[in-house]
Design an enzyme around this catalytic site. Structure first.
Site, PDB file in Angstrom:
ATOM      1  N   CYS A 130       0.991  -1.302  -0.150  1.00 54.71           N
ATOM      2  CA  CYS A 130       0.059   0.064   0.269  1.00 54.71           C
ATOM      3  C   CYS A 130       0.759   1.445   0.346  1.00 54.71           C
ATOM      4  O   CYS A 130       1.450   1.695   0.538  1.00 54.71           O
ATOM      5  CB  CYS A 130      -0.930   0.303   1.182  1.00 54.71           C
ATOM      6  N   CYS A 133      -0.334   3.977   1.889  1.00 51.87           N
ATOM      7  CA  CYS A 133       0.135   3.753   3.282  1.00 51.87           C
ATOM      8  C   CYS A 133       1.134   4.076   3.904  1.00 51.87           C
ATOM      9  O   CYS A 133       1.676   5.414   5.156  1.00 51.87           O
ATOM     10  CB  CYS A 133      -1.114   2.336   3.799  1.00 51.87           C
ATOM     11  N   ASP A 134       1.977   3.558   2.911  1.00 49.35           N
ATOM     12  CA  ASP A 134       3.123   3.849   3.568  1.00 49.35           C
ATOM     13  C   ASP A 134       3.959   4.736   2.836  1.00 49.35           C
ATOM     14  O   ASP A 134       5.501   5.128   3.383  1.00 49.35           O
ATOM     15  CB  ASP A 134       4.184   2.294   2.986  1.00 49.35           C
TER      16      ASP A 134
END
Ligand code: NAP
Length: 307
Positions: A130, A133-134
């Site tokens: 992701c 997200c990261d």
């Protein structure tokens, strides 16, 4: 007793709840993880009709808000199975049971893994599925994105904003994803396309340090140094727990008719978890509506008390 029990809180499931509630049915959405589904990982959605651009997380939070304001109930629980008691289907979770007149399976899909050495071990230590997200953890670093679909292209575009350099590694010469994003990527200075190449190994002791690539045309291997690798090679269904109650195809997707009805009367399948040609946000939303209206009909025919 619920009129419609919805398993999965992604776009298909939440749309089904909106339609169910608006038809006056009592609905519950049971989600095992985080509400929102796959689209929450998309930094920008630019192909949903009527919305020129929106972040995936904003889109899904708006949809959840809409469903809840209409009265849909939400539960965060892991579903373990469904018991067929004829006109009543009982959704079983680790914590309790939900008797329902009809059920909509909207379980979506999960990330496909590459299956290369060190992928599992270094997940969370540089291996990510992701980018939204990261991605920010890799500000100023060199990273790689693997895949040639829209997710990989979007991830690469997003990461170009943070990272010093982004390698986009794809196993073919042509991309499966949207041409408009490919065009934008070609104009970026900090991206390198590595085509007709596959990842042979992820290298790193405590965290990702690099990748060993295999170049299919030359037959040679090479190494690139990266601090992160974002794997976006598609998705696989997760319908095994329903295999005893509804028919699945050979890849594990739920077989469903035009009205989303499965092989078990009263159980419907909506969105990416079912057999279909096109898996898009629009088709997930469309399925949610179709399945909910069919479920409303079924629930009404089988003793539902509309509110
Ligand atoms: P996808 O379209 O299935 O693409 C997966 C990519 O990974 C393909 O390029 C495939 O290569 C490659 N691949 C598969 N297995 C691999 C392996 N073992 N090793 C290396 N490469 C591998 O998946 P996706 O990009 O996640 O998209 C899924 C669906 O969501 C699509 O319908 C897409 O259009 C949609 N989507 C929509 C949005 C939006 O903004 N609305 C955003 C993202 C995704 P090949 O091409 O060679 O098969």
């Amino acid at each position: 007793m619920y009129d419609i029990g919805i398993i999965g809180g992604g776009t298909a499931g939440m749309t089904a709840a909106v339609y169910g509630q608006r038809a006056g049915k009592r609905t519950v959405i049971i989600e095992g993880g985080t509400f929102g589904g796959q689209i929450t990982s998309s930094p920008k959605v630019e192909n949903y009709p009527g919305i020129a651009s929106v972040s995936g997380s904003e889109f899904s939070m708006n949809l959840l808000d809409q469903a809840m304001k209409l009265g849909a109930e939400t539960e965060t629980e892991r579903v373990t199975g469904i018991r067929d008691e004829g006109t009543v289907k009982v959704i079983e979770t680790t914590g309790r049971e939900y008797p329902c007149r009809s059920v909509i399976l909207a379980t979506g899909v999960t990330h496909r893994h590459l299956g290369v050495p060190n992928e599992e071990r270094l997940t969370g230590a540089g291996v990510s599925y992701c980018a939204t997200c990261d991605g920010a953890f890799f500000r100023g670093r060199d990273v790689a994105v693997v895949g040639g679909g829209s997710t990989a292209l979007q991830d690469a575009e997003f990461l170009c904003n943070y990272c010093r350099k982004v390698y986009l590694i794809h196993r073919r010469d042509e991309f499966r994803g949207e041409e408009s994003i490919v065009k934008r990527l070609r104009e970026k200075e900090n991206i390198e396309f590595v085509l007709s190449a596959v990842v042979k190994e992820i290298v790193g002791d405590m965290a990702v340090e690099g990748l060993v690539l295999h170049h299919k045309k030359t037959g040679e291997d090479s190494r690139i140094d990266v601090a992160g690798v974002f794997i976006a090679v598609g998705q696989i269904p997760q319908n095994e727990i329903f295999a005893d109650i509804v028919k699945l195809d050979e890849s594990g997707f739920i077989l469903a008719a035009e009205d989303c009805m499965t092989s078990c009367p009263g159980i419907f399948a909506a969105g990416d978890c079912r057999t279909k040609e096109v898996r898009q946000l629009t088709t997930a939303a469309a399925d949610g509506a179709v399945a909910a209206l069919a479920a409303c009909r079924y629930a009404a025919e089988n003793g539902s008390q509309s509110k």
